[in-house]
Design a protein around this motif. Sequence first.
Motif, PDB file in Angstrom:
ATOM      1  N   GLY A 107       7.768  33.592  40.882  1.00  0.00           N
ATOM      2  CA  GLY A 107       7.147  32.280  41.641  1.00  0.00           C
ATOM      3  C   GLY A 107       7.119  31.455  42.663  1.00  0.00           C
ATOM      4  N   TYR A 108       9.177  32.117  42.896  1.00  0.00           N
ATOM      5  CA  TYR A 108       9.640  31.673  44.240  1.00  0.00           C
ATOM      6  C   TYR A 108      10.566  32.430  44.335  1.00  0.00           C
ATOM      7  N   GLN A 109      10.928  32.972  46.358  1.00  0.00           N
ATOM      8  CA  GLN A 109      12.068  33.427  46.981  1.00  0.00           C
ATOM      9  C   GLN A 109      14.196  32.883  45.397  1.00  0.00           C
ATOM     10  N   THR A 110      13.642  31.745  45.667  1.00  0.00           N
ATOM     11  CA  THR A 110      15.141  31.239  45.084  1.00  0.00           C
ATOM     12  C   THR A 110      14.949  31.449  43.450  1.00  0.00           C
ATOM     13  N   ASN A 111      13.709  30.872  42.371  1.00  0.00           N
ATOM     14  CA  ASN A 111      14.055  31.773  41.369  1.00  0.00           C
ATOM     15  C   ASN A 111      14.908  32.757  41.549  1.00  0.00           C
ATOM     16  N   SER A 165       3.072  34.675  47.056  1.00  0.00           N
ATOM     17  CA  SER A 165       4.397  33.799  47.514  1.00  0.00           C
ATOM     18  C   SER A 165       3.478  32.282  47.398  1.00  0.00           C
ATOM     19  N   ASN A 166       3.789  31.240  47.613  1.00  0.00           N
ATOM     20  CA  ASN A 166       3.350  29.718  47.512  1.00  0.00           C
ATOM     21  C   ASN A 166       2.329  30.009  48.441  1.00  0.00           C
ATOM     22  N   ASN A 167       3.328  29.828  50.061  1.00  0.00           N
ATOM     23  CA  ASN A 167       2.887  29.668  50.730  1.00  0.00           C
ATOM     24  C   ASN A 167       0.933  30.679  51.499  1.00  0.00           C
ATOM     25  N   SER A 208       5.603  26.229  41.472  1.00  0.00           N
ATOM     26  CA  SER A 208       6.087  27.520  40.636  1.00  0.00           C
ATOM     27  C   SER A 208       7.124  27.709  39.909  1.00  0.00           C
ATOM     28  N   ASN A 244       2.976  24.760  44.985  1.00  0.00           N
ATOM     29  CA  ASN A 244       4.583  24.844  44.781  1.00  0.00           C
ATOM     30  C   ASN A 244       4.629  24.422  43.629  1.00  0.00           C
TER      31      ASN A 244
END
Length: 87
Positions: free
Chosen positions: A44-48, A1-3, A38, A36
């Motif tokens: 790359g990100y959950q929403t994607n 994740s980005n975090n 992504s 960030n």
Amino acid sequence: SNNATAVLFTPIAISTAQSLGVDPLPFVVAVILGANASFASPIGYQTNLLVMGPGHYRFKHYFIAGVPLILLVWITFSIVAPWYYGV
């Protein structure tokens, strides 16, 4: 994740800045922006990933739309950071 990426690479950025004898803030901001950016991957990100199925998107859709955005963020930061941070 980005975090996780930001947490892992921030100490490396700070260490690199200290070894070069410069302010670590621009390095940390670069890590945050990079973590960030992504846009080119559905994972790359959950929403994607959440909109991939209902929107009938494929990996290539993220790549086609994401790569120009990543390049835009990269070029903009490369131009603005030296001016803003005085590096």
